[in-house]
Scaffold this motif. Sequence first.
Motif, PDB file in Angstrom:
ATOM      1  N   ALA A  52       0.828  -1.211   0.000  1.00  0.00           N
ATOM      2  CA  ALA A  52       0.000   0.000   0.000  1.00  0.00           C
ATOM      3  C   ALA A  52       0.861   1.257   0.000  1.00  0.00           C
ATOM      4  O   ALA A  52       0.484   2.291  -0.562  1.00  0.00           O
ATOM      5  CB  ALA A  52      -0.929  -0.006   1.211  1.00  0.00           C
ATOM      6  N   THR A  53       2.033   1.186   0.609  1.00  0.00           N
ATOM      7  CA  THR A  53       2.925   2.341   0.687  1.00  0.00           C
ATOM      8  C   THR A  53       3.661   2.589  -0.623  1.00  0.00           C
ATOM      9  O   THR A  53       3.729   3.727  -1.111  1.00  0.00           O
ATOM     10  CB  THR A  53       3.957   2.146   1.817  1.00  0.00           C
ATOM     11  OG1 THR A  53       3.270   2.008   3.063  1.00  0.00           O
ATOM     12  CG2 THR A  53       4.925   3.322   1.892  1.00  0.00           C
ATOM     13  N   PHE A  54       4.197   1.525  -1.230  1.00  0.00           N
ATOM     14  CA  PHE A  54       5.073   1.678  -2.394  1.00  0.00           C
ATOM     15  C   PHE A  54       4.464   1.198  -3.713  1.00  0.00           C
ATOM     16  O   PHE A  54       5.028   1.464  -4.774  1.00  0.00           O
ATOM     17  CB  PHE A  54       6.378   0.921  -2.162  1.00  0.00           C
ATOM     18  CG  PHE A  54       7.216   1.454  -1.037  1.00  0.00           C
ATOM     19  CD1 PHE A  54       7.755   2.733  -1.099  1.00  0.00           C
ATOM     20  CD2 PHE A  54       7.465   0.680   0.085  1.00  0.00           C
ATOM     21  CE1 PHE A  54       8.536   3.233  -0.065  1.00  0.00           C
ATOM     22  CE2 PHE A  54       8.246   1.166   1.127  1.00  0.00           C
ATOM     23  CZ  PHE A  54       8.784   2.446   1.063  1.00  0.00           C
ATOM     24  N   GLY A  55       3.354   0.490  -3.659  1.00  0.00           N
ATOM     25  CA  GLY A  55       2.796  -0.091  -4.870  1.00  0.00           C
ATOM     26  C   GLY A  55       3.382  -1.466  -5.123  1.00  0.00           C
ATOM     27  O   GLY A  55       4.171  -1.989  -4.347  1.00  0.00           O
ATOM     28  N   GLY A  56       2.978  -2.089  -6.219  1.00  0.00           N
ATOM     29  CA  GLY A  56       3.511  -3.399  -6.568  1.00  0.00           C
ATOM     30  C   GLY A  56       2.618  -4.533  -6.112  1.00  0.00           C
ATOM     31  O   GLY A  56       1.418  -4.351  -5.857  1.00  0.00           O
ATOM     32  N   THR A  80       8.062  -4.117  -5.721  1.00  0.00           N
ATOM     33  CA  THR A  80       7.525  -2.757  -5.848  1.00  0.00           C
ATOM     34  C   THR A  80       8.390  -1.994  -6.841  1.00  0.00           C
ATOM     35  O   THR A  80       9.502  -2.416  -7.170  1.00  0.00           O
ATOM     36  CB  THR A  80       7.536  -2.015  -4.495  1.00  0.00           C
ATOM     37  OG1 THR A  80       8.846  -1.460  -4.248  1.00  0.00           O
ATOM     38  CG2 THR A  80       7.139  -2.932  -3.338  1.00  0.00           C
ATOM     39  N   PRO A  81       7.917  -0.841  -7.309  1.00  0.00           N
ATOM     40  CA  PRO A  81       8.714  -0.049  -8.255  1.00  0.00           C
ATOM     41  C   PRO A  81       9.988   0.534  -7.664  1.00  0.00           C
ATOM     42  O   PRO A  81      10.849   1.010  -8.401  1.00  0.00           O
ATOM     43  CB  PRO A  81       7.748   1.076  -8.667  1.00  0.00           C
ATOM     44  CG  PRO A  81       6.383   0.559  -8.354  1.00  0.00           C
ATOM     45  CD  PRO A  81       6.555  -0.292  -7.140  1.00  0.00           C
ATOM     46  N   VAL A  82      10.120   0.478  -6.315  1.00  0.00           N
ATOM     47  CA  VAL A  82      11.287   1.095  -5.678  1.00  0.00           C
ATOM     48  C   VAL A  82      12.172   0.078  -4.970  1.00  0.00           C
ATOM     49  O   VAL A  82      13.090   0.449  -4.236  1.00  0.00           O
ATOM     50  CB  VAL A  82      10.848   2.200  -4.691  1.00  0.00           C
ATOM     51  CG1 VAL A  82      10.115   3.303  -5.424  1.00  0.00           C
ATOM     52  CG2 VAL A  82       9.993   1.621  -3.558  1.00  0.00           C
ATOM     53  N   GLY A  83      11.928  -1.201  -5.186  1.00  0.00           N
ATOM     54  CA  GLY A  83      12.751  -2.235  -4.569  1.00  0.00           C
ATOM     55  C   GLY A  83      11.923  -3.420  -4.133  1.00  0.00           C
ATOM     56  O   GLY A  83      10.700  -3.325  -4.005  1.00  0.00           O
ATOM     57  N   ILE A  84      12.585  -4.545  -3.934  1.00  0.00           N
ATOM     58  CA  ILE A  84      11.862  -5.750  -3.549  1.00  0.00           C
ATOM     59  C   ILE A  84      12.333  -6.244  -2.187  1.00  0.00           C
ATOM     60  O   ILE A  84      13.452  -5.950  -1.742  1.00  0.00           O
ATOM     61  CB  ILE A  84      12.015  -6.866  -4.603  1.00  0.00           C
ATOM     62  CG1 ILE A  84      13.470  -7.343  -4.725  1.00  0.00           C
ATOM     63  CG2 ILE A  84      11.501  -6.401  -5.950  1.00  0.00           C
ATOM     64  CD1 ILE A  84      13.647  -8.481  -5.727  1.00  0.00           C
ATOM     65  N   ARG A 253       0.572   7.564   2.719  1.00  0.00           N
ATOM     66  CA  ARG A 253       0.098   6.207   2.417  1.00  0.00           C
ATOM     67  C   ARG A 253       0.563   5.216   3.482  1.00  0.00           C
ATOM     68  O   ARG A 253      -0.174   4.300   3.862  1.00  0.00           O
ATOM     69  CB  ARG A 253       0.585   5.762   1.033  1.00  0.00           C
ATOM     70  CG  ARG A 253      -0.073   6.506  -0.127  1.00  0.00           C
ATOM     71  CD  ARG A 253       0.171   5.793  -1.447  1.00  0.00           C
ATOM     72  NE  ARG A 253       1.584   5.698  -1.773  1.00  0.00           N
ATOM     73  CZ  ARG A 253       2.266   6.623  -2.446  1.00  0.00           C
ATOM     74  NH1 ARG A 253       1.651   7.722  -2.861  1.00  0.00           N
ATOM     75  NH2 ARG A 253       3.560   6.444  -2.722  1.00  0.00           N
ATOM     76  N   ALA A 254       1.802   5.395   3.941  1.00  0.00           N
ATOM     77  CA  ALA A 254       2.331   4.501   4.972  1.00  0.00           C
ATOM     78  C   ALA A 254       1.493   4.591   6.241  1.00  0.00           C
ATOM     79  O   ALA A 254       1.129   3.561   6.839  1.00  0.00           O
ATOM     80  CB  ALA A 254       3.789   4.846   5.257  1.00  0.00           C
TER      81      ALA A 254
END
Length: 291
Positions: A52-56, A80-84, A253-254
């Motif tokens: 929910a915070t980063f998407g994915g 997520t688009p900013v890391g896994i 969002r976080a």
Amino acid sequence: MRTFTLFAAAAIAFAPAAFAHTQDFSVGAQYDSTHVYVAPQDVDAFVSSFVATFGGQSTKQVVATVTPTPSSTTSQLVQTPVGIVSVFGFRTPVPYPFGQERTGYLVTNVDEAVKAANAVGGATLVAPFDDPIGRDAVVAWPGGVNMQLYSHTKTPDYKPLEHVPENRVYVPVQAADAFVKAWLAFSHGKVESDDKAVPATEIGAKQGTYRRVRITSGYGRLTLFVTNGHLTWPYGSELTGYEVGDLDATLDRARQAGAKVVVDTHAEGGRRSAMVQFPGGYVAEIHADAK
């Protein structure tokens, strides 16, 4: 052999032979994951909040043995688009030294990568072993920095990240140069900056300075914090820093997803930075370019 340029104020001494006898085993930052260990009852809440915070999205949760000795854990990969992140909810006690490794780096050949790490100053903490989907090992770098190296039986294909996260590594003064030398030799990376006197207020202290080294390589970004260990929580407990386009929106969002902002937005080396603790206890740094 690549050319390495160091932008440090003082050059770091290298052993030329180390470069001559190692190769670059990296595959790409989109395959590198932070290892998150949470209690089984917290796994779903963590995954939901992180997405929910980063998407994915997350892969399907499975129960498996991911260690060379008997154990049982839930396992899933959150992309997520900013890391896994690789999420583990152990149902048995966690065999030593698992849970102390910070990241999993995909390499082209685990056994050869471990030999290369050994050749430049890394120690084999967990010898290579087979897991349900590939092969793994854990390497300990100077300063007590543990990283997993892994490969898949079936080569994965992930799209590049929108923002590459950073591995945030804290080491003592006496181990800093040895770590930098070993990591550069293994990763075939370069020093983007080596700031010797950064205000320690950026990492929660009231006074003093610390050294900050930023390195990029085929494994992504790594920021080294060289301190005296007089750190206030949560500094030093975060494993990864996530770059986002809009920090305020991400923090909103976080909060809405059940995470807590444990360090409010502040300046840190040309960034706006904050710290968030997700359900289950995982702490992450989140930042955006101050410009």
